[in-house]
Structure formats: C-alpha cells, structure tokens
Design an enzyme around this catalytic site. Structure first.
Site, PDB file in Angstrom:
ATOM      1  N   ARG A   1     -86.345  56.314 -14.741  1.00 38.89           N
ATOM      2  CA  ARG A   1     -86.264  56.212 -13.299  1.00 38.89           C
ATOM      3  C   ARG A   1     -86.965  54.951 -12.812  1.00 38.89           C
ATOM      4  NH1 ARG A   1     -87.400  62.400 -11.129  1.00 38.89           N
ATOM      5  NH2 ARG A   1     -85.882  63.410 -12.492  1.00 38.89           N
ATOM      6  N   THR A   2     -86.475  54.440 -11.691  1.00 36.55           N
ATOM      7  CA  THR A   2     -87.136  53.303 -11.053  1.00 36.55           C
ATOM      8  C   THR A   2     -88.308  53.841 -10.244  1.00 36.55           C
ATOM      9  OG1 THR A   2     -85.012  52.165 -10.877  1.00 36.55           O
ATOM     10  CG2 THR A   2     -86.814  51.319  -9.536  1.00 36.55           C
ATOM     11  N   LEU A   3     -89.510  53.678 -10.759  1.00 42.31           N
ATOM     12  CA  LEU A   3     -90.688  54.214 -10.072  1.00 42.31           C
ATOM     13  C   LEU A   3     -91.089  53.340  -8.905  1.00 42.31           C
ATOM     14  CD1 LEU A   3     -92.798  55.313 -13.161  1.00 42.31           C
ATOM     15  CD2 LEU A   3     -91.185  56.646 -11.806  1.00 42.31           C
TER      16      LEU A   3
ATOM     17  N   TRP B   1     -83.770  52.304  -4.623  1.00 43.73           N
ATOM     18  CA  TRP B   1     -84.684  51.571  -3.743  1.00 43.73           C
ATOM     19  C   TRP B   1     -83.936  50.455  -3.008  1.00 43.73           C
ATOM     20  CZ3 TRP B   1     -90.138  52.508  -3.478  1.00 43.73           C
ATOM     21  CH2 TRP B   1     -90.564  53.551  -4.301  1.00 43.73           C
TER      22      TRP B   1
END
Length: 291
Positions: free
Chosen positions: A68-70, A175
């Site tokens: 996942r893109t944190l 995002w």
C-alpha cells in the site's frame, strides 16, 4: 585411510571390539550430537524455510506481494480547469517532486479517457498511473459491448468518485486529487474528486494550491462565453501566480483543449515571468517575527 606404519593383525579376533571399533562409541555419539541442530537452530531453519516459501509465492503470485501507498513519494502539484465557449480547457505543469526536491520536470499529468473526457491529477504519480490502468479496463470493457454508445464525462466522474471512496473505506486510499472534464452531445461537464471521494461539479475547478490561489482569480474573471484565446490567457495567469507562490511548481506546462471534435494537448512551453518585484527581492520587510 590405513596407516601403514601401524602393524595390522592378519586375522583379528571377531570378539576384539577394540579392533572393530577403534574409536569409542561415546566419542562418536558426542561428535554426532555436536552437529545436530539445537532448538534455536531449528527455529531459524523453519523461519528461513518460511521466508523462502514466501519469496517463491511472491514470484509465482504477484498479487500476494502487493503493498500500500502509506504516504506519497513523487507528487505533482496543481491542476486548473475551466469551461469556455466551445468546451473545456485544462492546465497543469510538468513537475514531479520527490519530497521537497523537484526531481522530475517532464511528467505529464493530463490524459484522455475514452472519446469524450480528459483527466488531470495532483498528488502521487504512481497512484495516478494505477487510476489510468483502472480507466483503461473500464473503457475497454465499454468498447467490447460494441453497441454504438460510449461512456461520457459524467459517467467517468461518477466511477472515479466510487473508486476513490471505495479505496478510502479500505484504508488504502489513492493519494490524488482529480479533475475530470469532457464534452458529449454538446454538453460541457467539469468536476473534481478528492482522495476520500468528496466530489462536485462547477464551471471552474482547481486542485492543490490552485484551490487557494487560482480560484479567487477565476471567480473574478471567468465568464461563460470565454473564447479559446481568453481562456488560455486566464489559465496562464493562474499558472503564473502558482509559479510565483508554489515551491513545487515549475515553469513548464501544458494546456489540454477538449471539444466535441476531440482532445488535443499542447506541447510543453514556459511562461514569461518577472522576478524584480520588491516583495520577491526582500519578502520579510515589515513581517513580525522574521529573521
């Protein structure tokens, strides 16, 4: 290996265990135990085995190793779009910031979607690429019906809204802030979607710093019957203000034009700027608490 210096009996007695077993069994047992793995060694071996299995699974099944893109890494800044007399105009610069460093300066952040729409994105570039992959699958599936119909900008905007909200509910958001514009059957459409699925439609929209610095200009100067030249001039004014005030902006931009006939994106070009203003030369004059 035999040691020829030691005499060997030609016919040893079968009962002579010292000849049959020259090394004590206790010594052999002690040496074997020294090479047996301890409990800690067994746990390490099991862990290494599980890691190797996991690596094998990741190679054979890429979906199992998805991450996942944190937080965003490489990001793009503002997108500004307006309706004009004949369709939609959208502008975005080509900067890609690695944190606070302008790492990339040739990143295209506007793409066509189907026959009637254009999409612009701020935020994480890799997540924008993922959104484009979703849209490619959507358009392909729509074309496979071969029924003479095609998705318009309103349908694509609704799809993006559901996509962003769905990912947000999974605590795995994309995002990005998106701008979707299009023209279908003579109807102009312009909307925006945030990374948590908040969406709206308007005559002019902007993302990032543009929502604070460009929208006031658009509220004052936008009108419904803008010509193409007036619309481009208005967008360039907004982009110039963003270049002056937004540290992530670069002086290399593109403008997309979308009408009933189709979409075109201009070649990258730079704006004329002037950095001799007094506020630029000494920006802290009169400011309290400044150095």
């Amino acid at each position: 290996m035999l040691n020829f210096a030691t005499p060997v009996s030609p016919c040893p007695s079968l009962l002579d265990s010292s000849l049959l077993f020259p090394v004590s069994l206790r010594v052999i047992d002690r040496k074997i135990k020294a090479h047996l793995p301890t409990k800690a060694h067994s746990q390490v071996s099991i862990m290494n085995m599980s890691e190797s299995v996991q690596v094998t699974n990741n190679l054979t099944n890429p979906e199992a190793s998805s991450q996942r893109t944190l937080y965003p890494y490489v990001t793009g800044t503002s997108v500004v779009a307006i309706k004009y007399k004949d369709g939609i105009l959208m502008a975005a610069d080509m900067g890609g910031s690695y944190g606070s460093t302008l790492r990339y300066k040739s990143v295209e952040r506007m793409k066509s979607v189907g026959k009637h729409s254009v999409l612009g994105a701020s935020g994480e570039i890799s997540d924008f690429q993922e959104i484009l992959r979703y849209l490619d699958e959507l358009i392909l599936h729509d074309n496979m019906w071969d029924d003479g119909n095609s998705l318009g900008p309103k349908e694509v905007h609704n799809y993006l809204t559901r996509l962003m909200y769905n990912r947000r509910n999974k605590f795995n958001p994309l995002w990005n802030s998106l701008v979707l514009g299009g023209v279908k059957n003579g109807q102009k459409y312009l909307g925006s979607v945030s990374m948590i699925g908040v969406h709206f439609e308007d005559n002019h929209v902007a993302t990032g710093f543009g929502n604070h610095l460009a929208r006031p200009i658009l509220r004052d100067e936008w009108k419904e019957d803008l010509s193409f030249e007036e619309g481009v001039k208005l967008l360039e004014k907004c982009m110039r203000v963003l270049l002056y005030r937004d540290r992530s902006a670069v002086n290399k931009l593109q403008i997309a034009k979308l009408t009933e006939e189709g979409m075109t994106i201009s070649q990258p070009y730079s704006l004329k700027t002037f950095w001799g203003y007094g506020a630029f030369q000494n920006p802290t004059v009169g400011a309290e608490g400044s150095w």
